[in-house]
Design a protein around this motif. Structure first.
Motif, PDB file in Angstrom:
ATOM      1  N   SER A 192       1.603   3.425  -9.806  1.00  0.00           N
ATOM      2  CA  SER A 192       0.338   2.695  -9.958  1.00  0.00           C
ATOM      3  C   SER A 192       0.376   1.747 -11.159  1.00  0.00           C
ATOM      4  N   GLN A 193       1.471   1.800 -11.905  1.00  0.00           N
ATOM      5  CA  GLN A 193       1.631   0.963 -13.091  1.00  0.00           C
ATOM      6  C   GLN A 193       3.097   0.537 -13.199  1.00  0.00           C
ATOM      7  N   PRO A 194       3.375  -0.728 -13.509  1.00  0.00           N
ATOM      8  CA  PRO A 194       4.771  -1.172 -13.629  1.00  0.00           C
ATOM      9  C   PRO A 194       5.368  -0.817 -14.995  1.00  0.00           C
ATOM     10  N   VAL A 195       5.944   0.382 -15.093  1.00  0.00           N
ATOM     11  CA  VAL A 195       6.585   0.821 -16.335  1.00  0.00           C
ATOM     12  C   VAL A 195       8.012   0.261 -16.362  1.00  0.00           C
ATOM     13  N   LEU A 196       8.374  -0.418 -17.463  1.00  0.00           N
ATOM     14  CA  LEU A 196       9.634  -1.155 -17.519  1.00  0.00           C
ATOM     15  C   LEU A 196      10.683  -0.451 -18.377  1.00  0.00           C
ATOM     16  N   GLN A 197      11.932  -0.625 -17.973  1.00  0.00           N
ATOM     17  CA  GLN A 197      13.039  -0.227 -18.813  1.00  0.00           C
ATOM     18  C   GLN A 197      13.198  -1.268 -19.916  1.00  0.00           C
ATOM     19  N   VAL A 239       7.475   1.268  -5.195  1.00  0.00           N
ATOM     20  CA  VAL A 239       6.363   0.593  -4.527  1.00  0.00           C
ATOM     21  C   VAL A 239       5.148   0.634  -5.445  1.00  0.00           C
ATOM     22  N   LEU A 240       4.709  -0.532  -5.862  1.00  0.00           N
ATOM     23  CA  LEU A 240       3.503  -0.647  -6.693  1.00  0.00           C
ATOM     24  C   LEU A 240       2.308  -0.788  -5.764  1.00  0.00           C
ATOM     25  N   PRO A 265       0.815  -1.218   0.000  1.00  0.00           N
ATOM     26  CA  PRO A 265       0.000   0.000   0.000  1.00  0.00           C
ATOM     27  C   PRO A 265       0.846   1.264   0.000  1.00  0.00           C
ATOM     28  N   GLY A 266       0.503   2.191  -0.874  1.00  0.00           N
ATOM     29  CA  GLY A 266       1.303   3.385  -1.069  1.00  0.00           C
ATOM     30  C   GLY A 266       1.397   4.294   0.132  1.00  0.00           C
ATOM     31  N   GLN A 267       0.413   4.256   1.034  1.00  0.00           N
ATOM     32  CA  GLN A 267       0.425   5.176   2.184  1.00  0.00           C
ATOM     33  C   GLN A 267       1.548   4.884   3.163  1.00  0.00           C
TER      34      GLN A 267
END
Length: 238
Positions: free
Chosen positions: A122-127, A159-160, A111-113
């Protein structure tokens, strides 16, 4: 049946025990692999998928021994699933090497808090050229928070944060909050975010199979007809 990482970790942890582990319902004769009452064993129905995404389960000390644990359902479904027992003072060197492996891009699913805002995604953006490695903290809610706070090797990892859109279907343990999901339920949502639609649906349906068989055995009932297994068989890969 081929054993996966959590089966192997279970055997290692059991061998280290100085006295028998007594979970609730310890007198029940269970399959040691799926942890369901033997007469309702679901091992033959398992399907393990090769996915672009991988999972790393960091498990609190005795979590792997609990028959109600759902982390093993991730390893049932996703081929590249790794599992280790958490240690605050001596984190597993093999686990740390996996996190640093240039083939993987790790994300802590939490959890982000509870994290600094700049770490939360909020999204797994990949290299380019990397595969997502989703780190799942597996234990009770108080144990999971302890692992997250006291693992400095996690501090630089994004942290996702997953926001539940429905109440958990778990029912095998009492949740700390009404929107808290079981580990496998969270992992199914993570797979969907990563574009692994087939694996997400398979894990979600497999969770229902486990839950239904586990609770049926616990309550000494007969399985409903049709049941969760019939639905799972409709969607699982051949």
């Amino acid at each position: 049946m081929k054993l996966h990482s959590i089966h192997q970790l279970y055997e290692q942890r059991l061998a280290q025990s100085t006295k028998p582990f007594r979970a609730r319902g310890a007198s029940v004769v269970r399959c040691i692999h799926c942890m369901v009452v033997e007469r309702l064993c679901i091992c033959a129905e398992r399907r393990t998928l090769a996915t672009h995404a991988g999972f790393l389960l960091v498990m609190y000390d005795d979590e792997v021994l609990k028959p109600s644990n759902t982390g093993r359902l991730i390893a049932d479904t996703v081929k590249d699933t790794f599992a280790y027992i958490w240690s605050r003072k001596q984190p597993n060197e093999e686990m740390l090497a996996l996190i640093k492996d240039p083939r993987w891009q790790p994300f802590v699913v939490f959890p982000g808090q509870y994290a600094d805002e700049q770490r939360v995604v909020s999204q797994p953006v990949l290299q380019e050229g990397k595969r997502p490695l989703f780190i799942m903290i597996d234990g009770t809610w108080s144990e999971a928070k302890k692992i997250f706070r006291k693992s400095p090797w996690l501090d630089t990892i994004p942290v996702l944060s997953i926001k539940p859109d429905a109440q958990s279907r778990y029912q095998m343990r009492e949740a700390a909050g009404e929107c808290q999901l079981a580990t496998a339920e969270v992992a199914a949502r993570v797979l969907e975010l990563a574009g692994e639609k087939e694996a997400s649906a398979c894990l979600d349906a497999w969770f229902d199979v486990f839950r239904e068989h586990y609770l049926t055995g616990k309550r000494q009932l007969d399985l409903p007809i049709p049941g969760a297994l019939d639905k799972f068989r409709e969607i699982r890969p051949a």
